[in-house]
Write an enzyme that holds these catalytic residues in place. Structure first.
Site, PDB file in Angstrom:
ATOM      1  N   HIS A  54      -4.643   0.910  -5.691  1.00 31.55           N
ATOM      2  CA  HIS A  54      -5.217   2.020  -4.928  1.00 31.55           C
ATOM      3  C   HIS A  54      -4.472   3.311  -5.208  1.00 31.55           C
ATOM      4  O   HIS A  54      -3.296   3.289  -5.566  1.00 31.55           O
ATOM      5  CB  HIS A  54      -5.116   1.744  -3.410  1.00 31.55           C
ATOM      6  CG  HIS A  54      -5.644   0.408  -3.006  1.00 31.55           C
ATOM      7  ND1 HIS A  54      -4.823  -0.618  -2.600  1.00 31.55           N
ATOM      8  CD2 HIS A  54      -6.916  -0.069  -2.968  1.00 31.55           C
ATOM      9  CE1 HIS A  54      -5.583  -1.680  -2.320  1.00 31.55           C
ATOM     10  NE2 HIS A  54      -6.845  -1.375  -2.531  1.00 31.55           N
ATOM     11  N   HIS A  56      -2.866   6.264  -3.267  1.00 28.73           N
ATOM     12  CA  HIS A  56      -2.403   6.562  -1.916  1.00 28.73           C
ATOM     13  C   HIS A  56      -2.204   8.067  -1.748  1.00 28.73           C
ATOM     14  O   HIS A  56      -2.051   8.793  -2.729  1.00 28.73           O
ATOM     15  CB  HIS A  56      -1.115   5.783  -1.616  1.00 28.73           C
ATOM     16  CG  HIS A  56      -1.377   4.327  -1.328  1.00 28.73           C
ATOM     17  ND1 HIS A  56      -1.162   3.765  -0.093  1.00 28.73           N
ATOM     18  CD2 HIS A  56      -1.856   3.332  -2.116  1.00 28.73           C
ATOM     19  CE1 HIS A  56      -1.490   2.472  -0.141  1.00 28.73           C
ATOM     20  NE2 HIS A  56      -1.916   2.189  -1.350  1.00 28.73           N
ATOM     21  N   HIS A  72      -4.280   4.846   1.919  1.00 28.21           N
ATOM     22  CA  HIS A  72      -5.147   5.144   0.783  1.00 28.21           C
ATOM     23  C   HIS A  72      -5.620   6.594   0.866  1.00 28.21           C
ATOM     24  O   HIS A  72      -5.853   7.112   1.959  1.00 28.21           O
ATOM     25  CB  HIS A  72      -6.394   4.252   0.783  1.00 28.21           C
ATOM     26  CG  HIS A  72      -6.089   2.801   0.602  1.00 28.21           C
ATOM     27  ND1 HIS A  72      -7.063   1.843   0.672  1.00 28.21           N
ATOM     28  CD2 HIS A  72      -4.932   2.150   0.342  1.00 28.21           C
ATOM     29  CE1 HIS A  72      -6.508   0.655   0.459  1.00 28.21           C
ATOM     30  NE2 HIS A  72      -5.215   0.823   0.277  1.00 28.21           N
ATOM     31  N   HIS A  80     -12.599   1.524   4.274  1.00 25.08           N
ATOM     32  CA  HIS A  80     -12.167   0.922   3.016  1.00 25.08           C
ATOM     33  C   HIS A  80     -13.317   0.122   2.405  1.00 25.08           C
ATOM     34  O   HIS A  80     -14.125  -0.455   3.128  1.00 25.08           O
ATOM     35  CB  HIS A  80     -10.968  -0.010   3.286  1.00 25.08           C
ATOM     36  CG  HIS A  80     -10.511  -0.764   2.073  1.00 25.08           C
ATOM     37  ND1 HIS A  80      -9.880  -0.155   1.032  1.00 25.08           N
ATOM     38  CD2 HIS A  80     -10.609  -2.073   1.747  1.00 25.08           C
ATOM     39  CE1 HIS A  80      -9.597  -1.069   0.106  1.00 25.08           C
ATOM     40  NE2 HIS A  80     -10.035  -2.246   0.516  1.00 25.08           N
ATOM     41  N   HIS A  89     -12.996   4.661   0.445  1.00 23.49           N
ATOM     42  CA  HIS A  89     -11.930   5.641   0.239  1.00 23.49           C
ATOM     43  C   HIS A  89     -12.020   6.149  -1.206  1.00 23.49           C
ATOM     44  O   HIS A  89     -12.321   5.373  -2.116  1.00 23.49           O
ATOM     45  CB  HIS A  89     -10.546   4.992   0.400  1.00 23.49           C
ATOM     46  CG  HIS A  89     -10.294   4.385   1.736  1.00 23.49           C
ATOM     47  ND1 HIS A  89      -9.394   3.377   1.917  1.00 23.49           N
ATOM     48  CD2 HIS A  89     -10.807   4.663   2.959  1.00 23.49           C
ATOM     49  CE1 HIS A  89      -9.351   3.050   3.190  1.00 23.49           C
ATOM     50  NE2 HIS A  89     -10.203   3.811   3.843  1.00 23.49           N
ATOM     51  N   ASP A  92      -9.906   3.905  -3.423  1.00 26.76           N
ATOM     52  CA  ASP A  92     -10.178   2.468  -3.544  1.00 26.76           C
ATOM     53  C   ASP A  92     -10.558   2.113  -4.977  1.00 26.76           C
ATOM     54  O   ASP A  92     -11.671   2.400  -5.419  1.00 26.76           O
ATOM     55  CB  ASP A  92     -11.326   2.050  -2.607  1.00 26.76           C
ATOM     56  CG  ASP A  92     -10.913   1.997  -1.151  1.00 26.76           C
ATOM     57  OD1 ASP A  92      -9.703   1.983  -0.870  1.00 26.76           O
ATOM     58  OD2 ASP A  92     -11.811   1.962  -0.288  1.00 26.76           O
ATOM     59  N   HIS A 130      -0.547  -3.850  -5.568  1.00 28.54           N
ATOM     60  CA  HIS A 130      -0.240  -4.783  -4.482  1.00 28.54           C
ATOM     61  C   HIS A 130       0.028  -6.196  -4.979  1.00 28.54           C
ATOM     62  O   HIS A 130      -0.427  -6.587  -6.050  1.00 28.54           O
ATOM     63  CB  HIS A 130      -1.389  -4.806  -3.465  1.00 28.54           C
ATOM     64  CG  HIS A 130      -1.513  -3.534  -2.686  1.00 28.54           C
ATOM     65  ND1 HIS A 130      -0.853  -3.317  -1.500  1.00 28.54           N
ATOM     66  CD2 HIS A 130      -2.209  -2.401  -2.943  1.00 28.54           C
ATOM     67  CE1 HIS A 130      -1.150  -2.107  -1.048  1.00 28.54           C
ATOM     68  NE2 HIS A 130      -1.965  -1.534  -1.901  1.00 28.54           N
ATOM     69  N   ARG A 147       3.434  -3.905  -1.276  1.00 27.45           N
ATOM     70  CA  ARG A 147       3.330  -2.939  -2.372  1.00 27.45           C
ATOM     71  C   ARG A 147       4.416  -3.284  -3.392  1.00 27.45           C
ATOM     72  O   ARG A 147       5.597  -3.226  -3.071  1.00 27.45           O
ATOM     73  CB  ARG A 147       3.511  -1.532  -1.819  1.00 27.45           C
ATOM     74  CG  ARG A 147       2.487  -1.203  -0.726  1.00 27.45           C
ATOM     75  CD  ARG A 147       2.762   0.127  -0.052  1.00 27.45           C
ATOM     76  NE  ARG A 147       1.771   0.372   1.010  1.00 27.45           N
ATOM     77  CZ  ARG A 147       1.531   1.564   1.534  1.00 27.45           C
ATOM     78  NH1 ARG A 147       2.199   2.619   1.131  1.00 27.45           N
ATOM     79  NH2 ARG A 147       0.615   1.691   2.479  1.00 27.45           N
TER      80      ARG A 147
END
Length: 174
Positions: A54, A56, A72, A80, A89, A92, A130, A147
């Site tokens: 993602h 952020h 995000h 999401h 998002h 995403d 992730h 993360r």
């Protein structure tokens, strides 16, 4: 007549840094085109399977768990979702599939981001990789787990300069 020199499209790059207990490495490139931004991710040294990836909101990889990047990037205050969902998002990107060799490649296009300055620019934000898969449904993050890698997005020239400088406190093998 003078030759028209087309300017190269603006390109931004995030060089991923692993969490202390991980060996993962990778680079995510954002190329602005007439049709939006093409996001390309190349990842190495990661456990096989699906891993959420993602954009952020904050370009700050300083905390050990990378939570300093905030949530995000979501300028439209949407729920999401998957990168194929109309409502999602802007950050995403779904999942990247890592093969048995520990490497993976992802390429997707989006009209929700820009490389050039503006409210939806990727510059100064962070890419997060992730531990687990993004289920593309759970709110607000897709339940993708911890993360494990973080990279601040900057213009291509700047990113290459920074990557070539030794990190503070890093030992140089000699």
């Amino acid at each position: 007549p003078e030759a028209v020199v087309e300017a190269a499209p603006p390109v931004a790059v995030a060089v991923l840094q692993p969490r202390a207990d991980s060996e993962v490495s990778g680079m995510v490139t954002f190329t602005e085109t007439a049709d939006g931004v093409v996001v390309t991710a190349d990842i190495a040294r990661l456990a096989p399977g699906l891993h959420g990836i993602h954009l952020h909101a904050l370009g700050d990889c300083s905390s050990e768990d990378f939570k300093s990047t905030g949530g995000h990037f979501n300028p439209t205050d949407a729920p999401h979702g998957a990168p194929t969902d109309e409502i999602r998002h802007a950050g995403d990107f779904g999942n990247i599939e890592i093969g048995d060799d520990g490497a993976g490649h992802l390429e997707l296009g989006t009209t929700m981001l820009t490389v050039t300055d503006g409210p939806n620019t990727v510059l100064g934000r962070a890419v997060i990789l992730h531990e687990g898969a993004d289920d593309l449904e759970s709110q607000p993050t897709g339940a993708a787990g911890g993360r494990i890698a973080c990279g601040v997005v900057m213009l291509e020239g700047q990113a290459m300069e920074e990557a070539s400088e030794p990190m503070e406190g890093s030992e140089v093998d000699g």
